[in-house]
Write an enzyme that holds these catalytic residues in place. Structure first.
Site, PDB file in Angstrom:
ATOM      1  N   HIS A  93      -5.093  -5.131  22.080  1.00 14.25           N
ATOM      2  CA  HIS A  93      -4.311  -6.783  22.137  1.00 14.25           C
ATOM      3  C   HIS A  93      -4.785  -7.349  21.658  1.00 14.25           C
ATOM      4  CE1 HIS A  93      -1.698  -4.455  25.856  1.00 14.25           C
ATOM      5  NE2 HIS A  93      -3.107  -4.211  25.980  1.00 14.25           N
ATOM      6  N   SER A 109     -10.901 -19.500  -4.492  1.00 13.34           N
ATOM      7  CA  SER A 109      -9.130 -20.074  -4.995  1.00 13.34           C
ATOM      8  C   SER A 109      -9.163 -21.832  -6.137  1.00 13.34           C
ATOM      9  CB  SER A 109      -8.986 -21.380  -3.685  1.00 13.34           C
ATOM     10  OG  SER A 109      -8.555 -22.301  -4.035  1.00 13.34           O
ATOM     11  N   LYS A 158     -13.026 -21.601  -0.862  1.00 14.43           N
ATOM     12  CA  LYS A 158     -12.939 -20.253  -0.367  1.00 14.43           C
ATOM     13  C   LYS A 158     -12.999 -19.466  -0.725  1.00 14.43           C
ATOM     14  CE  LYS A 158      -9.364 -20.219   2.087  1.00 14.43           C
ATOM     15  NZ  LYS A 158      -7.680 -20.382   1.636  1.00 14.43           N
ATOM     16  N   GLU A 201      -6.097  -7.866   1.057  1.00 14.90           N
ATOM     17  CA  GLU A 201      -5.270  -7.861   1.637  1.00 14.90           C
ATOM     18  C   GLU A 201      -4.089  -7.144   0.916  1.00 14.90           C
ATOM     19  OE1 GLU A 201      -5.170 -12.811   2.254  1.00 14.90           O
ATOM     20  OE2 GLU A 201      -5.844 -12.170   0.471  1.00 14.90           O
ATOM     21  N   LYS A 260      10.004  10.623  -9.450  1.00 18.52           N
ATOM     22  CA  LYS A 260       8.514  10.831 -10.224  1.00 18.52           C
ATOM     23  C   LYS A 260       8.127   9.810 -10.221  1.00 18.52           C
ATOM     24  CE  LYS A 260      10.325  14.205 -13.493  1.00 18.52           C
ATOM     25  NZ  LYS A 260      10.859  14.215 -12.371  1.00 18.52           N
TER      26      LYS A 260
HETATM   27  N1  ARG Z   1      13.988  15.197 -16.363  1.00 14.51           N
HETATM   28  C1  ARG Z   1      14.421  16.170 -15.523  1.00 14.51           C
HETATM   29  C2  ARG Z   1      13.931  15.596 -13.934  1.00 14.51           C
HETATM   30  O1  ARG Z   1      13.143  15.260 -14.616  1.00 14.51           O
HETATM   31  C3  ARG Z   1      13.877  17.187 -15.914  1.00 14.51           C
HETATM   32  C4  ARG Z   1      15.095  18.790 -15.528  1.00 14.51           C
HETATM   33  C5  ARG Z   1      15.974  18.814 -15.714  1.00 14.51           C
HETATM   34  N2  ARG Z   1      17.107  19.668 -15.682  1.00 14.51           N
HETATM   35  C6  ARG Z   1      18.426  19.510 -16.139  1.00 14.51           C
HETATM   36  N3  ARG Z   1      18.860  20.153 -15.629  1.00 14.51           N
HETATM   37  N4  ARG Z   1      19.063  18.261 -16.736  1.00 14.51           N
HETATM   38  O2  ARG Z   1      14.620  16.281 -12.941  1.00 14.51           O
END
Ligand code: ARG
Length: 465
Positions: free
Chosen positions: A157, A278, A284, A291, A326
């Site tokens: 705690h 700071s 500081k 952080e 991605k």
């Molecule tokens: N740039 C697309 C992705 O990252 C690649 C695959 C695209 N496939 C398609 N059938 N448009 O998912």
């Protein structure tokens, strides 16, 4: 003008906004090397199975080599009109070698290409993360060996609970990072499967050899179902989960660095090279790196949750939604890697203030449990009775603003007549720590042994376990 690669059935090309929302090249260009490796493996397989001629394959492989070199030299021009990394490279190939480039896409689709590229990328990233984690473990284990007998308070705690060894505290993180490595390693097994050859979703009528491409790319096995191969992103989610878990551990350590470096705790002196000043308060010394590690954990977890939300209602097989996997993945891995480096750098240079840590280890009646245990062992009380008597002695000491060991023997005996002089040595925090020899306990001899076992393991295996 209709699209160069897929525009056959269209009369006009995509609107500017369509291009804007559709294109992924700005971020998936970092998959260029994986994409080229995937294309080379596919091309080699196509020639070995007699699907394309040796002359075509030679041209294709030569062209891909050239493109790879240009990308390395920063001379390759990526174009948004060409949408993504796959079409940028295919178009680049076609510019260089002409007609033969058009044969590379036989028996494959961007759907199995992207799944393959991403798996290659994640596999390599996991290996990097593992090496960074091992490095951090080594730094912590070395200090744990040095500080097996250094005292600090342990908290529950966030209140001082019982004295512990600083080395023991450091090894707690070594254990956490070991599990993080094991988790990444386990995820890697499922990442390391080849979707290549699944084509759009149904496989192909060409006599391809999926085992061959899988082996060339170092995959452990071929994925059995072509629909599954192109439609799941569980391997991304699983890897993000490993990243989020690791980040959560780093963030807790970051939080403790922040707390322990405050003058109120005063346990740690932050190294100059990992602190900031700071702009207004000259005195500081701020723990910005810790952080930011704590904060970046938020975005890493957000990448995981974000992709779960993208995936949760997607019908099979591929849908463009998956392109959104991605940026979150790259961001999470980049930031985790940065956090790991910053944590390793900081922990290598943090200076513990042993005096302050020792003083705090004995504060707030932290050895009250020792007194209770003594009453159980020496006076034959049940733990509940002993707990009660100790509680009264704590209250007595508190009312006199003194420590437990500052109570006189007469004061002690007023609560229980069996208490003798020998109880006092048990109230010393160093004694308390030394006595906790149970397996996994904080006694310096345990800690020393555990730290040495870790050092041995980490040095023997290097970055691989
Ligand atoms: N740039 C697309 C992705 O990252 C690649 C695959 C695209 N496939 C398609 N059938 N448009 O998912």
């Amino acid at each position: 003008m209709a699209h160069k690669i897929w525009g056959g059935r269209f009369n006009v090309g995509p609107d500017k906004i369509m291009e804007e929302i559709n294109a992924s090249i700005d971020f998936d260009k970092r998959l260029a090397y994986q994409d080229i490796a995937c294309s080379k493996a596919h091309c080699q397989m196509l020639v070995e199975t007699g699907i394309i001629t040796a002359a075509d394959a030679k041209q294709i492989l030569g062209g891909l080599d050239e493109i790879e070199k240009e990308i390395e030299a920063g001379q390759f021009t990526f174009s948004k009109t060409l949408e993504d990394i796959h079409m940028n490279i295919e178009a680049g190939l076609s510019e260089r070698i002409g007609e033969a480039a058009g044969r590379l896409h036989i028996a494959r689709s961007r759907n199995d290409q992207i799944a393959t590229d991403l798996r290659l990328y994640i596999r390599a990233s996991i290996d990097e993360m593992d090496a960074q984690l091992a490095k951090l473990q080594l730094i912590l284990a070395r200090q744990a060996a040095d500080h097996a007998a250094t005292l600090m308070p342990g908290f529950t705690h966030l209140q001082i609970a019982q004295p512990i060894s600083y080395g023991h505290y450091l090894l707690a993180y070594v254990e956490m990072f070991a599990r993080d490595r094991a988790r990444f390693g386990d995820a890697r097994k499922r990442v390391n499967e080849s979707p290549l050859g699944a084509a759009a979703l149904a496989g192909t009528s060409f006599p391809i050899d999926r085992q061959k491409t899988a082996a060339t790319l170092g995959f452990e096995r071929v994925m059995a179902n072509s629909i599954d191969s192109v439609s799941d992103r569980d391997f991304v989610l699983e890897s993000l989960n490993c990243a989020a878990m690791t980040a959560m551990h780093l963030s807790r350590l970051g939080e403790e660095i922040i707390l322990f470096a405050t003058p109120q705790f005063g346990f740690f002196k932050l190294p100059d090279n990992y602190s900031t000043g700071s702009s207004i308060m000259p005195q500081k010394r701020n723990p910005d790196a810790a952080e930011l590690i704590r904060a970046k954990t938020g975005r890493i977890i957000a990448s995981l949750i974000g992709l779960f939300i993208v995936m949760k209602a997607l019908p099979l097989a591929y849908a463009k939604d998956m392109q959104e996997d991605k940026e979150g993945l790259f961001d999470a891995f980049d930031n985790l890697s940065l956090c790991l480096s910053a944590m390793a750098g900081q922990m290598a240079h943090i200076v513990p203030d042993k005096e302050k840590m020792r003083a705090a280890a004995g504060a707030q009646f932290s050895t009250a449990t020792e007194l209770a245990d003594w009453l159980v062992r020496e006076a034959g009380l049940t733990f509940r009775e002993a707990h009660h008597i100790t509680g009264r002695l704590v209250a007595k000491a508190e009312s006199r603003a003194c420590a437990l060991h500052e109570l006189s023997l007469a004061d002690m005996q007023a609560e229980n007549s069996h208490i003798t002089e020998s109880v006092y040595q048990f109230l010393d925090p160093a004694h308390a720590v030394a006595s906790r020899t149970s397996f996994g306990g904080t006694a310096p001899q345990n800690v020393k042994q555990a730290a040495e076992a870790w050092l041995d393991r980490l040095q023997k295996t290097g970055t691989k376990t």
